[in-house]
Design an enzyme around this catalytic site. Structure first.
Site, mmCIF file in Angstrom:
data_model
loop_
_atom_site.group_PDB
_atom_site.id
_atom_site.type_symbol
_atom_site.label_atom_id
_atom_site.label_comp_id
_atom_site.label_asym_id
_atom_site.label_seq_id
_atom_site.Cartn_x
_atom_site.Cartn_y
_atom_site.Cartn_z
ATOM 1 N N GLU A 191 -7.929 -3.638 37.352
ATOM 2 C CA GLU A 191 -6.641 -3.150 37.877
ATOM 3 C C GLU A 191 -6.791 -2.728 39.332
ATOM 4 O O GLU A 191 -5.912 -2.977 40.155
ATOM 5 C CB GLU A 191 -6.106 -2.001 37.025
ATOM 6 C CG GLU A 191 -5.982 -2.305 35.528
ATOM 7 C CD GLU A 191 -5.263 -3.604 35.207
ATOM 8 O OE1 GLU A 191 -4.379 -4.014 35.981
ATOM 9 O OE2 GLU A 191 -5.592 -4.219 34.164
ATOM 10 N N GLY A 205 -3.713 -4.375 28.084
ATOM 11 C CA GLY A 205 -4.850 -3.533 28.456
ATOM 12 C C GLY A 205 -4.489 -2.464 29.462
ATOM 13 O O GLY A 205 -4.717 -1.278 29.241
ATOM 14 N N ASN A 210 0.264 -1.408 38.705
ATOM 15 C CA ASN A 210 1.330 -0.878 39.562
ATOM 16 C C ASN A 210 0.740 -0.265 40.837
ATOM 17 O O ASN A 210 -0.251 0.445 40.787
ATOM 18 C CB ASN A 210 2.095 0.214 38.815
ATOM 19 C CG ASN A 210 2.397 -0.183 37.401
ATOM 20 O OD1 ASN A 210 3.072 -1.159 37.162
ATOM 21 N ND2 ASN A 210 1.837 0.565 36.445
#
Ligand code: TRP
Ligand code: ZN
Length: 879
Positions: A306, A269, A273
């Site tokens: 994220e 997905g 980072n």
């Protein structure tokens, strides 16, 4: 060069050792070129264990030079084989410099440094989790080695005008002869799996955010020019996520810039980072014409996910990959709560539970079952599973339920502050949560260590004379591979007792002076236990596991009338759906067993749904879910010797019966919910969801409703309505549907993501002939075996979402999928391995299909040159 074939050796949690060497600082220089990129690394190393030989992970690279403290080593002073660079003879503190050459243009694995897109539009991008960094430069590629990074990128300016790496850009400049460079410093020590770089010609949109701590953050989303217009929604979601994490969990962002980059070439997905998230375009782009309402929700959720990793994963990371759920389970939980607070709590919860049942319960019931914290793995890429993610999130949710909202917040605050900048374990997590609340959470470790889905059996007894209601709960967990014996787990059972006339009763347990709230949480932490409620005026309807308070199967001996009452009156929206789902499953089981459902139960279920349809205040999204039956896989969950034809026939019969009974109301609702101008708002999306659920049933009640579908298609001003209309028409009138599908394809010919939906829709058709069409579509100009989105849309949909066609009795579905797996394995092993998990339930099918699947798997396993990823899955499937 070193590359592997055959399964990797097994690693065990119990063998974990602290790193023998550490890396304080890293300086990387990249001379970027798709054909041959030179990576120069300078590592400041410190030996932790006297005598330990320095061994760095180093795969798929040409080693050009090794220097120690500025001195170039001779060929006899190091060795490079089987993915390891060995440098004996160094000790203490050393500065090691390496220079290697890698080839991004021919790297099709989508890990390490690779190119996304073809020709002059192609750009360079990285994916390092879990063990991709070792394909870029020699390193101690393990999450408990945290280092500070300084990165210099050099590249041709015309072809790669944008250069990005983690952290802040501290310098940019021209190098003459058409090349330029940029230097980045990331002040936060990080593990190598969070490293990223991007270089290419990308457009961007920019916004800004001021954190609660007063830091002004530049927000940039980068994408190729043709899709940059679709990034606005993601930017809004990002700002919402940043504010929400401050308000709900007190977490602020910690750099001056936050980048997101979109790519069409991605195995998963998205990736968290540090300061440079990389997204599969599927989870970033959203516009009315090119994304469905579900896509809008997924973008919100994944952008949040994220971003939330910045704390749960990046600032506090995992000691080793056995602890993966420490970051993923926690972050999925945070993502779920974000969507619940921002959009619809009930809809998100129903979605999560459907996914848990379909994917995680299935995993737990087959040869790939493993604990949330596995005790062993061979290929870590194969442990990014529903168990680690979804069951892991359920454990966090249970802890939050148990500690209460404030207690959980206190615990998380303790976890983040105590472990900031370090790599930790599940034990550390439980200790921080427990200590902040002065409770021992030790028993909860069993949830992380024990595989398998527990069943909670609930039996209630009403004593009219004593006006008491006694609830007996009993738990058990079936054996799983390598774990024959199971222990009792702490299971929070949120409950209410519903009185048909007065609603939820105030609850008073024996021994309590007076009644309290009408909902409470019982903790079942032994094999069995009983609770006695007092002052209960009449036999109540038990509403158990409210909000789905634990990831278990519930075995409750409720009568159909009690279930219907719950569907009608439960004050918890989720549990209304839960009751409806239980009725549907019971009706389905009757249909399988005796050819038709019990007419009285069918009638009262339909009446309850009819009444719900008349409830004007009922959330339209919940109503839509009440009208949507579990899919064939989910209905097969507890069957042995599955016969897909019988499942399909039974499900279809039930769906048609429901549709016919509700026919008039469905028509009215479909008409009434006709949307005005499109808006992405939650309420508008809920209206569309209900309208399209009505349409899907209407075409099942009577194919004459094809006309309704066709006119909705013609009038649609958004992709949700257009796609739903197309799906309905394909069902009601396959010939007209096929013509409209062609129209759809040419209308969206330039949009890869919309074409994926077109591929998926055709792969989901349950007529046996769908297989021929899918085979034909693999030759379509827009289909590419190297692109995971395409492969999942076509092959993945067939194998994982279309039980009837994948499991064709003649084995043609198996042959097609096995051939596809072999083909994909030569390009992207991670994706091939994931596709192979579609065979996970093979032992649960009837003997004929079972034999066909076993044979297909054995043939695949016997092929030479298979990836470690695929070998690992095949071996476990066949074990
Ligand atoms: N950590 C990513 C997440 O947010 C998962 C991920 C992205 C991943 N890309 C990957 C995992 C490649 C393994 C391999 O969930
Ligand atoms: Zn994640």
């Amino acid at each position: 060069m070193s590359s592997s074939s055959g399964a990797k050796p097994t690693r065990y949690l119990r063998d974990h050792r602290a790193p023998e060497w550490r890396i304080d600082a890293v300086a990387l220089e990249f001379d970027l070129d798709p054909a041959a990129t030179i990576v120069s690394a300078r590592l400041d190393l410190e030996q932790q264990v006297a005598g330990a030989v320095l061994c760095l992970d180093a795969c798929d690279m040409d080693l050009l030079e090794v220097r120690v403290d500025e001195r170039a080593l001779g060929r006899d002073e190091f060795s490079h084989a089987d993915g390891v660079l060995r440098v004996p003879g160094v000790q203490g503190r050393v500065r090691l410099a390496t220079r290697v050459r890698i080839a991004p243009a021919t790297n099709t694995t989508l890990q390490g440094l690779y190119t996304s897109g073809a020709g002059e539009h192609g750009f360079l991008i990285t994916q390092c989790e879990a063990e991709g960094f070792r394909h870029i430069t020699p390193f101690l590629d393990r999450p408990d080695v945290l280092a500070r990074y300084e990165v210099t990128l050099r590249a041709d300016r015309a072809r790669f005008p944008l250069l990005l790496a983690n952290g802040n850009c501290v310098e940019q400049g021209d190098l003459g002869d058409g090349r330029h460079q940029a230097r980045f410093i990331d002040p936060h020590p990080k593990p190598s799996y969070l490293f990223a770089l991007v270089a290419g010609a990308l457009d961007n949109i920019e916004d800004s955010f001021v954190t609660a701590e007063g830091r002004r953050v530049r927000l940039l989303i980068h994408a190729q020019a043709d899709v940059i217009d679709g990034c606005g929604w993601a930017m809004q979601c990002l700002k919402q996520a940043m504010r929400w994490d401050e308000q709900r969990f007190g977490r602020c962002y910690d750099l001056d810039v936050f980048h997101i980059v979109a790519t069409h070439d991605f195995a998963m997905g998205a990736m968290e980072n540090k300061g440079l998230n990389i997204f599969n375009a599927k989870y970033l782009l959203a516009s009315a014409d090119a994304a469905t309402d579900d896509d809008f929700r997924h973008v919100l959720a994944v952008v949040g996910h994220e971003y939330f990793h910045n704390w749960s994963g990046n600032r506090v990371t995992c000691r080793d990959w056995f602890q993966l759920s420490l970051k993923e389970g926690l972050t999925v939980y945070r993502e779920q709560e974000f969507e619940a607070d921002t959009a619809s709590r009930t809809l998100r919860r129903i979605d999560d539970v459907r996914l848990l049942w379909r994917a995680q319960f299935a995993e737990d019931a087959g040869p790939l079952a493993h604990p949330v914290r596995p005790a062993r793995y061979s290929e870590i890429n194969n442990f990014y599973t529903a168990t680690v993610y979804e069951k892991g999130a359920e454990i966090v949710r249970m802890l939050a339920t148990q500690l209460g909202r404030d207690g959980f917040r206190r615990g998380l605050d303790r976890y983040f502050s105590r472990h900031d900048g370090t790599a930790v374990t599940v034990e550390d997590f439980l200790a921080a949560l427990g200590e902040a609340n002065a409770v021992d959470l030790g028993p909860w470790l069993a949830w992380y260590a024990q595989a398998g889905t527990p069943t909670v059996q609930a039996r209630g007894h009403y004593d009219a004379a004593a006006r008491s209601y006694t609830l007996h709960l009993r738990q058990s967990t079936p054996p799983t591979p390598n774990q024959p014996d199971k222990q009792p787990l702490p299971i929070p059972v949120a409950l209410a007792l519903i009185d048909a006339t007065t609603g939820a009763l105030p609850l008073r347990l024996a021994g309590e002076a007076s009644a309290g709230a009408s909902e409470r949480v019982l903790l079942l932490d032994t094999a069995q236990a009983s609770w006695c409620f007092l002052d209960v005026p009449a036999e109540p309807v038990p509403s158990l596991l409210r909000g789905y308070s634990a990831p278990v199967r519930l075995d409750l001996d409720a009568t159909p009338d009690q279930r219907v009452a719950q569907l009608r009156h439960d004050s918890d929206g989720f549990n209304r759906w839960f009751a409806g789902d239980a009725i549907a499953r019971r009706l389905f089981a009757q249909t399988l067993a005796s050819g038709s459902p019990d007419p009285a139960t069918l009638q009262s279920w339909c009446s309850a749904l009819a009444a719900a349809l008349d409830e004007r205040e009922l959330d339209a999204a919940l109503m839509a879910e009440l009208l949507s039956l579990p899919d064939a896989h989910s209905l097969s969950g507890e069957l042995a010797d599955i016969d897909p034809e019988a499942v399909h026939a039974g499900r279809s019969a039930l769906e048609s019966a429901l549709a016919q009974q509700l026919h008039a109301r469905l028509r009215a609702r479909h008409q009434h919910n006709a949307t005005t101008a499109w808006s992405p708002a939650t309420a508008a999306a809920a209206q569309r969801r209900l309208r399209n659920a009505c349409l899907a049933l209407l075409v099942r009640a009577d194919p004459a409703h094809a006309a309704l579908a066709a006119s909705q298609y013609a009038q649609a001003d958004n992709l949700t309505d257009r796609l739903a209309a197309l799906a309905a028409l394909l069902h009601a009138d396959p010939v007209r549907g096929a013509a409209l599908a062609d129209e759809f394809a040419s209308r969206h010919a330039n949009n890869a993501l919309v074409l994926d939906k077109w591929f998926a829709l055709q792969a989901a058709q349950t007529t046996p002939a769908a297989l021929a069409r899918v085979t034909e579509l693999t030759s379509h100009a827009a289909f590419h075996w190297s692109n995971p989105n395409k492969v999942y849309a076509l092959v993945g949909t067939l194998a994982q979402r279309n039980q009837r066609v994948f499991h064709r009795a003649d084995g043609a579905g198996y042959r097609f999928v096995a051939a596809a797996i072999a083909r994909v394995d030569a390009l992207t092993p991670q994706v091939a391995a994931r596709l192979a998990t579609a065979f996970g339930a093979w032992r649960r099918y009837e003997p004929g299909r079972r034999a066909l699947m076993q044979q297909e798997l054995a043939t695949l396993r016997a092929k030479s040159g298979l990836s470690a990823d695929l070998c690992d899955i095949l071996e476990r499937l066949l074990a």
